[in-house]
Design an enzyme around this catalytic site. Structure first.
Site, PDB file in Angstrom:
ATOM      1  N   GLY A  11       0.676  -1.422  -0.047  1.00  0.00           N
ATOM      2  CA  GLY A  11      -0.022   0.130  -0.176  1.00  0.00           C
ATOM      3  C   GLY A  11       0.934   1.321   0.012  1.00  0.00           C
ATOM      4  NE  ARG A  75      -0.976  -5.056  -1.399  1.00  0.00           N
ATOM      5  CZ  ARG A  75      -1.761  -3.842  -1.098  1.00  0.00           C
ATOM      6  NH1 ARG A  75      -2.456  -3.247  -2.086  1.00  0.00           N
ATOM      7  NH2 ARG A  75      -1.618  -3.319   0.016  1.00  0.00           N
ATOM      8  CG  ASP A 106       3.013  -7.035   8.197  1.00  0.00           C
ATOM      9  OD1 ASP A 106       2.504  -6.768   7.077  1.00  0.00           O
ATOM     10  OD2 ASP A 106       2.462  -7.281   9.032  1.00  0.00           O
ATOM     11  CB  THR A 128       1.792   0.909   6.276  1.00  0.00           C
ATOM     12  OG1 THR A 128       0.471   0.726   6.408  1.00  0.00           O
ATOM     13  CG2 THR A 128       2.707   0.561   7.461  1.00  0.00           C
ATOM     14  CG  ASP A 130      -2.973   0.196   7.595  1.00  0.00           C
ATOM     15  OD1 ASP A 130      -3.623   1.124   7.578  1.00  0.00           O
ATOM     16  OD2 ASP A 130      -2.709  -0.635   6.843  1.00  0.00           O
ATOM     17  CG  ASP A 132      -0.041  -2.402   9.913  1.00  0.00           C
ATOM     18  OD1 ASP A 132       1.014  -1.595   9.753  1.00  0.00           O
ATOM     19  OD2 ASP A 132      -0.465  -3.365   9.627  1.00  0.00           O
ATOM     20  NE  ARG A 174      -2.188  -4.721   7.080  1.00  0.00           N
ATOM     21  CZ  ARG A 174      -1.103  -5.337   6.499  1.00  0.00           C
ATOM     22  NH1 ARG A 174      -1.229  -6.140   5.548  1.00  0.00           N
ATOM     23  NH2 ARG A 174       0.000  -5.308   7.186  1.00  0.00           N
TER      24      ARG A 174
HETATM   25  P1  ADP Z   1       2.467  -4.541   2.532  1.00  0.00           P
HETATM   26  O1  ADP Z   1       3.833  -4.741   2.420  1.00  0.00           O
HETATM   27  O2  ADP Z   1       1.913  -3.385   2.780  1.00  0.00           O
HETATM   28  O3  ADP Z   1       2.012  -5.333   3.906  1.00  0.00           O
HETATM   29  P2  ADP Z   1       1.661  -6.722   1.192  1.00  0.00           P
HETATM   30  O4  ADP Z   1       1.311  -7.780   2.327  1.00  0.00           O
HETATM   31  O5  ADP Z   1       0.404  -6.539   0.035  1.00  0.00           O
HETATM   32  O6  ADP Z   1       1.479  -5.164   1.404  1.00  0.00           O
HETATM   33  O7  ADP Z   1       2.947  -6.982   0.446  1.00  0.00           O
HETATM   34  C1  ADP Z   1       3.475  -6.455  -0.485  1.00  0.00           C
HETATM   35  C2  ADP Z   1       4.200  -7.554  -1.158  1.00  0.00           C
HETATM   36  O8  ADP Z   1       5.326  -8.046  -0.656  1.00  0.00           O
HETATM   37  C3  ADP Z   1       3.266  -8.687  -1.994  1.00  0.00           C
HETATM   38  O9  ADP Z   1       2.620  -8.156  -3.107  1.00  0.00           O
HETATM   39  C4  ADP Z   1       4.551  -9.480  -2.321  1.00  0.00           C
HETATM   40  O10 ADP Z   1       5.072  -9.411  -3.572  1.00  0.00           O
HETATM   41  C5  ADP Z   1       5.403  -9.400  -1.309  1.00  0.00           C
HETATM   42  N1  ADP Z   1       5.344 -10.289  -0.248  1.00  0.00           N
HETATM   43  C6  ADP Z   1       4.207 -10.303   0.624  1.00  0.00           C
HETATM   44  N2  ADP Z   1       4.487 -11.485   1.881  1.00  0.00           N
HETATM   45  C7  ADP Z   1       5.422 -12.094   1.229  1.00  0.00           C
HETATM   46  C8  ADP Z   1       6.098 -13.300   1.596  1.00  0.00           C
HETATM   47  N3  ADP Z   1       5.476 -14.143   2.615  1.00  0.00           N
HETATM   48  N4  ADP Z   1       7.060 -13.798   0.880  1.00  0.00           N
HETATM   49  C9  ADP Z   1       7.523 -13.098  -0.155  1.00  0.00           C
HETATM   50  N5  ADP Z   1       6.850 -11.836  -0.387  1.00  0.00           N
HETATM   51  C10 ADP Z   1       6.013 -11.382   0.085  1.00  0.00           C
END
Ligand code: ADP
Length: 322
Positions: A11, A75, A106, A128, A130, A132, A174
């Site tokens: 995000g 994403r 995260d 982010t 959030d 969080d 979130r």
């Molecule tokens: P944020 O970073 O804001 O929490 P997301 O959870 O959508 O947002 O994660 C962003 C991107 O990070 C995902 O689209 C993916 O490319 C990568 N990602 C998320 N989780 C994992 C994971 N467990 N292992 C590898 N890459 C990940």
């Protein structure tokens, strides 16, 4: 270490641009060559990696007061697959880029941690709205979103007061109530439900009734964090049960945009600068944060597992001050 890349992921959040600018400028100041990756991990896999030239700096600086992220975000769920990450690593190694600064939440930290295991020296910055990410008191974008929510609630208050209405307002966060709790304190909302202090619908309805009957409130704002209720249905239920005309409003993506407020810019710049300092010292696989006004860093995987401190005290302040 000579070459360092930077990307924004997940995000978007106001202030991400300031972190990117700080990383680029600090890299130049420390005799490193910065690269930007357009479009997060997706761009990394697709080879959207561009060297920053000193002649680009003037144009890049224009983004210092802009929301969003000028190097774009994306994403890519497939990044969880090793063979997809191998393409990303290959793209970096082809350009002899050893280090990568990842600004995101995260999920992005998880991606960064996995790249470290594959030979890329990563640093995570908390980006982010959030708030969080427990490895930093405040995340990049949080202060701007809080201000946007404060402004929006006050505008909603004007119309609720004119029409003698209850309005249920849903905000982002979130599973973290910080945006809602602090906006509630800032604007004096009447009823608050956050993940840390969840209210059943019946409890919300009885609090709304109390505000009208005991406190004689005309406008009643019920502020809730996302993922808890269907707010349109909740507003209908409040109206059916109490007879108070009710509406709902999901603030949505307006919370993610806008000109970053100074605190987001300053925190982002400090953390961006620190990322380069750590890399210069040969340190990596770290998540950067600011705790009690001091720059700190934690093992990036541990940072993902850290839990926010209790918000009990803050919620009590809200209750006593409304
Ligand atoms: P944020 O970073 O804001 O929490 P997301 O959870 O959508 O947002 O994660 C962003 C991107 O990070 C995902 O689209 C993916 O490319 C990568 N990602 C998320 N989780 C994992 C994971 N467990 N292992 C590898 N890459 C990940």
């Amino acid at each position: 270490m000579k070459k360092v890349a930077i990307l924004t992921s997940g995000g978007d959040a106001p202030g991400m641009n300031n972190a990117v600018i700080a990383v680029i400028n600090s890299a130049f100041s420390n005799d490193m060559i910065p690269y930007v990756v357009y479009g997060g991990f997706k761009g990394l896999v697709e080879g959207e990696i561009k060297k920053v030239e000193p002649s680009d700096l003037k144009a890049i600086k224009q983004n210092i007061s802009r929301g969003g992220t000028f190097i774009y975000s994306a994403r890519l769920p497939e990044f969880k697959e090793e063979k997809v990450r191998e393409i990303a690593v290959k793209n970096l190694k082809e350009k002899e880029i050893e280090a990568l600064v990842v600004i995101g939440g995260d999920g992005s930290y998880m991606g960064a941690a996995k790249l470290t295991k594959m030979g890329i020296k990563t640093i995570g910055l908390p980006g982010t709205i959030d708030n969080d990410i427990a490895s930093s008191d405040y995340t990049i974008g949080y202060f701007t979103a809080l201000q946007s929510i404060t402004n929006a609630i006050e505008q909603i208050r004007d119309t609720a007061e004119s029409h003698n209405r209850c309005i249920v307002v849903e905000v982002m966060g979130r599973y973290c109530g910080d945006l809602a709790i602090n906006a509630a304190i800032a604007t004096g909302v009447e009823v608050l439900s956050v993940p840390e202090k969840y209210l059943e619908e019946e409890e919300i309805i009885s609090q709304v009734k109390l505000r009208r009957e005991k406190h004689n409130d005309r406008s009643i704002i019920v502020l809730v964090t996302e993922h808890q209720y269907d707010v349109a249905k909740l507003a209908k239920k409040i109206e059916a049960t109490t007879g108070i005309e009710s509406r709902s409003s999901v603030l949505g993506h307006l919370q993610r945009g806008g000109v970053p407020v100074s605190m987001d810019r300053v925190y982002a710049s400090r953390m961006g600068n620190y990322a380069i300092k750590l890399l210069k010292e040969g340190k990596y696989s770290l998540a950067v944060g600011i705790i009690k006004e001091k720059l700190v860093s934690f093992d990036i995987l541990k940072a993902v597992e850290m839990k926010n401190p209790s918000r009990e005290g803050l919620i009590q302040i809200y209750k006593e001050s409304k």
